[in-house]
Design a protein around this motif. Structure first.
Motif, PDB file in Angstrom:
ATOM      1  N   GLY A  11       0.842  -1.186   0.000  1.00 11.57           N
ATOM      2  CA  GLY A  11       0.000   0.000   0.000  1.00 11.57           C
ATOM      3  C   GLY A  11       0.880   1.238   0.000  1.00 11.57           C
ATOM      4  O   GLY A  11       1.776   1.372   0.841  1.00 11.57           O
ATOM      5  N   ARG A  83      -0.909  -6.264  -7.170  1.00 10.13           N
ATOM      6  CA  ARG A  83      -1.772  -6.556  -6.024  1.00 10.13           C
ATOM      7  C   ARG A  83      -1.173  -7.673  -5.179  1.00 10.13           C
ATOM      8  O   ARG A  83      -0.722  -8.699  -5.717  1.00 10.13           O
ATOM      9  CB  ARG A  83      -3.166  -6.955  -6.513  1.00 10.13           C
ATOM     10  CG  ARG A  83      -4.120  -7.412  -5.431  1.00 10.13           C
ATOM     11  CD  ARG A  83      -5.511  -7.667  -6.015  1.00 10.13           C
ATOM     12  NE  ARG A  83      -6.363  -8.416  -5.111  1.00 10.13           N
ATOM     13  CZ  ARG A  83      -7.001  -7.918  -4.060  1.00 10.13           C
ATOM     14  NH1 ARG A  83      -6.866  -6.643  -3.776  1.00 10.13           N
ATOM     15  NH2 ARG A  83      -7.762  -8.669  -3.301  1.00 10.13           N
ATOM     16  N   THR A 111      -2.975  -1.029   3.203  1.00  7.51           N
ATOM     17  CA  THR A 111      -3.807  -1.145   2.005  1.00  7.51           C
ATOM     18  C   THR A 111      -5.074  -0.300   2.048  1.00  7.51           C
ATOM     19  O   THR A 111      -5.844  -0.284   1.085  1.00  7.51           O
ATOM     20  CB  THR A 111      -4.191  -2.617   1.764  1.00  7.51           C
ATOM     21  OG1 THR A 111      -4.575  -3.227   3.008  1.00  7.51           O
ATOM     22  CG2 THR A 111      -3.027  -3.383   1.188  1.00  7.51           C
TER      23      THR A 111
END
Length: 418
Positions: A11, A83, A111
């Motif tokens: 993130g 991801r 995230t």
């Protein structure tokens, strides 16, 4: 085959970037990897519902330049558009959507959150959520096209979007299931003041109403159906109905995922695994409860503390971990005035309004209130109070402070500071 990756931050918004900066400033010179689902460099999110919608342009990148510049400045491996899909907590092995596995010295989960949507709204043109810069630019494009706008949700985001759309001269309806906009955070009396401000600027405010569906034509939204069979015409619908922590990729990890990543007072979720920002739910020693805070200041402050605690856990610095005990803070800009809130206000058992003056065409509203329980003030909110006054309010919320002393301090803070 897995690769050694050192410390990995998952993130790359405010919390993740602050953690990476803190790790390097704190003396960590080993491998450092930043992973982000977004394809953009880090940027400020608060302007998305304000300046970007108003047409003042995209927010400046916190890093500036391109990924190579960020990599060089912090000497790290930047993975944009990637991801994370799983985390083996005991092994500290991170799996990516590319199929790659990374063996990590430590992991920082940053995230954030994902916007909630209403059933039946996926794939309908003209229906927007607002979380990313791409979301904001797409919404801005539809707003510029004109037509009536319906904003569903009366919290901070919903009221800011309604104010921005009205500032563009659009026909705007603000819809909330609550008795007043922002009532869960401010209480009913001050929520009424916020509703008054929106109505004064020409927004139609529908309180205590539920959206039952959308009216569509040719695959595009044309209106919003409310309970009671009311139809609100809308060429653009903005869903600001809350968010959920982005923890789906951690399912099966064994971490506590009840409302975010559960952590101790040091923001540690497990040995070598930490969380920061909107996704982190941690034990707050000042207030004696768990908290999860979705605000910009918390994200950067928590990311910095997490970096220090990672370094302490790895022995990079010879120091004990630091408990994270901030005074929560958020602000909201609407119609040229700024609301500032310190401490804990949502769910307060006791609210005392010291001032609630509605705005006029010549001046913004003025507001001051304390929040807490029978004996202690734990939060404060103001509009129109000068910096000297707001600093005093922060001290009240930091206590928590005996209610009588808090009232005296708030009155003193407001004297001559409007």
């Amino acid at each position: 085959m897995s690769a050694a990756a050192g410390i990995v931050v998952v993130g790359m918004s405010a919390a993740g970037t602050a953690a990476a900066e803190g790790l390097r400033r704190g003396g960590y010179d080993g491998p450092l990897t930043l992973i982000s689902e977004e394809t953009r460099l880090p940027y400020e999110r608060p302007p998305l519902s304000k300046a970007v919608l108003a047409g003042d342009g995209p927010p400046d990148s916190e890093a500036g330049g391109d990924p190579g510049h960020l990599e060089q400045r912090l000497s790290l491996d930047v993975r944009l558009g990637v991801r994370a899909t799983a985390l083996d907590v005991p092994a500290r092995r991170l799996t990516l959507g590319t199929g790659e596995e990374l063996d990590c010295t430590a992991v920082v989960v940053a995230t954030g959150v994902r916007p909630r949507r209403l059933p039946g709204t996926e794939g309908v043109a003209g229906v927007h959520v607002l979380r990313t810069l791409d979301d904001a630019l797409a919404l801005r494009k539809d707003l510029v096209a004109g037509g009536p706008v319906a904003v569903v949700g009366g919290g901070v985001l919903g009221t800011e979007v309604a104010a921005a759309a009205r500032g563009l001269g659009l026909d705007v309806t603000l819809i909330t299931v609550d008795d007043q906009p922002m009532a869960p955070v401010l209480g009913g009396s001050l929520g009424l003041l916020i509703a008054h401000e929106h109505r004064r600027h020409g927004v139609r405010v529908r309180t205590g109403r539920t959206v039952t569906g959308l009216l569509t034509a040719g695959g595009r939204v044309a209106g919003v159906h409310l309970d009671g069979q009311e139809l609100v015409p809308a060429d653009v619908v903005v869903l600001a109905v809350g968010s959920v922590p982005a923890t789906d990729w951690l399912a099966g990890s064994g971490l506590d995922l009840t409302d975010g990543v559960g952590c101790d007072a040091f923001c540690a979720a497990a040995p070598g695994v930490f969380a920061a920002g909107d996704v982190a739910r941690w034990w707050h020693p000042r207030y004696g409860r768990t908290m999860r805070v979705e605000h910009r200041m918390n994200a950067s402050e928590q990311g910095t503390v997490v970096a220090r605690n990672v370094l302490a856990s790895l022995g990079v610095i010879d120091a004990p971990p630091t408990a994270y005990a901030p005074v929560p803070y958020f602000w909201s800009d609407q119609y040229g005035w700024r609301m500032q809130a310190y401490g804990v206000t949502a769910g307060a058992d006791r609210v005392e309004v010291l001032r609630a003056d509605p705005g006029t065409p010549d001046r913004p509203p003025k507001m001051l209130a304390l929040y807490g329980d029978r004996d202690l003030a734990r939060g404060a909110v103001s509009i129109g109070l000068r910096p000297a006054g707001t600093r005093a309010l922060r001290a009240v919320a930091a206590g928590p402070t005996d209610w009588g002393r808090a009232l005296d301090a708030a009155r003193t803070a407001s004297n001559g500071n409007w």
